[in-house]
Scaffold this motif. Sequence first.
Motif, short mmCIF file in Angstrom:
data_model
loop_
_atom_site.label_atom_id
_atom_site.label_comp_id
_atom_site.label_asym_id
_atom_site.label_seq_id
_atom_site.Cartn_x
_atom_site.Cartn_y
_atom_site.Cartn_z
N LEU A 72 42.33 51.94 23.41
CA LEU A 72 41.29 51.31 24.21
C LEU A 72 41.06 52.14 25.46
N ASP A 73 39.83 52.13 25.96
CA ASP A 73 39.58 52.69 27.29
C ASP A 73 40.29 51.78 28.27
N GLU A 74 40.89 52.38 29.30
CA GLU A 74 41.65 51.57 30.26
C GLU A 74 41.03 51.63 31.64
N LEU A 75 40.94 50.48 32.27
CA LEU A 75 40.49 50.39 33.65
C LEU A 75 41.63 50.79 34.58
N SER A 76 41.29 51.32 35.73
CA SER A 76 42.31 51.64 36.73
C SER A 76 42.20 50.64 37.88
N VAL A 77 43.28 50.47 38.60
CA VAL A 77 43.27 49.59 39.77
C VAL A 77 42.26 50.11 40.78
N GLU A 78 42.20 51.44 40.94
CA GLU A 78 41.30 52.05 41.93
C GLU A 78 39.83 51.81 41.59
N GLY A 100 40.07 43.18 31.23
CA GLY A 100 38.95 44.10 31.39
C GLY A 100 38.91 45.16 30.30
N ASN A 101 40.08 45.66 29.89
CA ASN A 101 40.13 46.62 28.79
C ASN A 101 39.56 46.01 27.51
N LEU A 102 39.90 44.75 27.27
CA LEU A 102 39.38 44.07 26.08
C LEU A 102 37.87 43.86 26.19
N ALA A 103 37.40 43.56 27.40
CA ALA A 103 35.95 43.39 27.60
C ALA A 103 35.22 44.71 27.34
N GLY A 108 31.68 47.80 23.77
CA GLY A 108 31.43 48.91 22.85
C GLY A 108 31.05 48.41 21.46
N TRP A 109 31.74 47.36 21.01
CA TRP A 109 31.42 46.77 19.70
C TRP A 109 30.00 46.23 19.71
N LEU A 110 29.62 45.55 20.80
CA LEU A 110 28.25 45.03 20.91
C LEU A 110 27.22 46.17 20.80
N ASP A 111 27.52 47.29 21.47
CA ASP A 111 26.61 48.44 21.42
C ASP A 111 26.44 48.96 19.99
N GLU A 112 27.51 48.93 19.21
CA GLU A 112 27.45 49.42 17.83
C GLU A 112 26.66 48.48 16.92
N ARG A 160 25.98 43.52 31.43
CA ARG A 160 26.95 42.74 30.66
C ARG A 160 27.79 41.94 31.62
N VAL A 161 27.89 40.66 31.38
CA VAL A 161 28.66 39.77 32.24
C VAL A 161 29.80 39.19 31.41
#
Length: 175
Positions: A72-78, A100-103, A108-112, A160-161
């Motif tokens: 998964l793409d990962e969000l950073s704290v920063e 957030g990583n799951l979102a 991405g799935w929605l985009d596909e 996207r919300v």
Amino acid sequence: RELAMARFNPQRLDVARRRRGLTKRELADAIGVSTSVMRAYERGEKSPRQPTRRRMADVLKFPVGFLEADDLDELSVEGTSFRSLSRLTSQRRERALAAGNLALAFSGWLDEKFRLPDVDVPRHHDVTPEVAAALVRNAWLLGERPIANMVNLLEAHGVRVFSLADDCHEIGRAS
């Protein structure tokens, strides 16, 4: 003959564990392995057998396939905005980042799968928030009336919300 086992993804185990707010020790205890074995799973040094993967999936409330999919793409704290980072425990922060990583993955799935509106949000730099709001209202032809449903409005303009589940409700709460 036994079929080849799907590749286990330690990064996804880490995300699922953090999303559920569990420590490595708590998850290890719940699935019946030692903490050192759990650490080895998350570092990718060992790959759990299928029965252990099923126990992990049951405890974490994720399908086994989630633990076997690509990173998964990962969000950073920063790169993330928390209202009160100083009051936030590291476990709650990690839980919110995992959500957030799951979102991101879901987005991405929605985009596909779907053709959604392109992002149409005017950007205004070096202006006050009040001026920026007035400029956006003008660009979107909103007038001065109150906005009945901000989420619907944003989504109609390609934003996207996603919301955090109730178990993370302290994250967005102001002091």
